[in-house]
Design an enzyme around this catalytic site. Structure first.
Site, PDB file in Angstrom:
ATOM      1  CD  GLN A  79      -3.036   0.958   2.184  1.00 29.43           C
ATOM      2  OE1 GLN A  79      -3.200  -0.057   2.839  1.00 29.43           O
ATOM      3  NE2 GLN A  79      -3.799   2.017   2.350  1.00 29.43           N
ATOM      4  CG  PHE A  80       1.297   3.840  -3.584  1.00 28.76           C
ATOM      5  CD1 PHE A  80       1.225   5.223  -3.695  1.00 28.76           C
ATOM      6  CD2 PHE A  80       0.329   3.067  -4.216  1.00 28.76           C
ATOM      7  CE1 PHE A  80       0.206   5.825  -4.419  1.00 28.76           C
ATOM      8  CE2 PHE A  80      -0.673   3.658  -4.949  1.00 28.76           C
ATOM      9  CZ  PHE A  80      -0.747   5.044  -5.045  1.00 28.76           C
ATOM     10  CB  THR A  81      -1.999   5.337  -0.023  1.00 31.72           C
ATOM     11  OG1 THR A  81      -2.501   4.170   0.608  1.00 31.72           O
ATOM     12  CG2 THR A  81      -2.399   5.371  -1.491  1.00 31.72           C
TER      13      THR A  81
END
Length: 151
Positions: A79-81
């Site tokens: 999850q890059f966010t």
């Protein structure tokens, strides 16, 4: 590296309407990777995750690690966010998130090392895919850890 760990009674990842991974009791681990992360971060985080005493013992006290819970599982979702910066303005910046050519090998090493520490296969989503994550948070228990700020 940042992780959000959620103690769950069940969790699953679907892609295009098809369930690709699911667990019952255990941990859902959301993972964000930045360029500053190293194999030392992977090792430290994986050891920390499996040692967290967030599962109830016979007296109902959070005293057990996931390794002591029979039939437990771990599901890791990239999850890059998690690397978002909201310091300036209202639109998050993801400049700290590693690009796929850096993040994918780190993600794969993280999953491999976590499986070794756990002593069982760790399930995953699919890196970079549009995933739908379903979970039933138990407690709720949610823990955030940043390997760059070892607190």
């Amino acid at each position: 590296m940042r992780v959000v760990i959620q103690r769950v009674t069940q969790a699953s990842v679907s892609i295009g309407g098809e369930v690709v991974s699911s667990i019952g009791c255990g941990m859902l681990v959301l993972l964000g990777i930045e360029d500053a992360d190293t194999d030392e971060d992977i090792d430290w985080l994986c050891r920390k995750i499996v040692a967290l005493r967030i599962f109830n013992d016979a007296d109902g006290v959070m005293n057990l690690p996931v390794t002591d819970v029979s039939d437990s599982g771990i599901l890791v979702v990239s999850q890059f966010t998690l690397m978002a910066s909201t310091k300036k303005g209202n639109r998050p910046s993801y400049i700290r998130a590693s690009r796929p050519e850096v993040a994918i090998p780190m993600y794969e090493r993280f999953v491999e090392r976590l499986s070794q520490c756990f002593g069982r296969q760790v399930l995953t989503g699919r890196f970079g895919a549009d995933m739908q994550v379903s979970l039933l948070n138990d407690g709720p228990v949610t823990i955030c850890i940043d390997s760059q700020n070892k607190q």
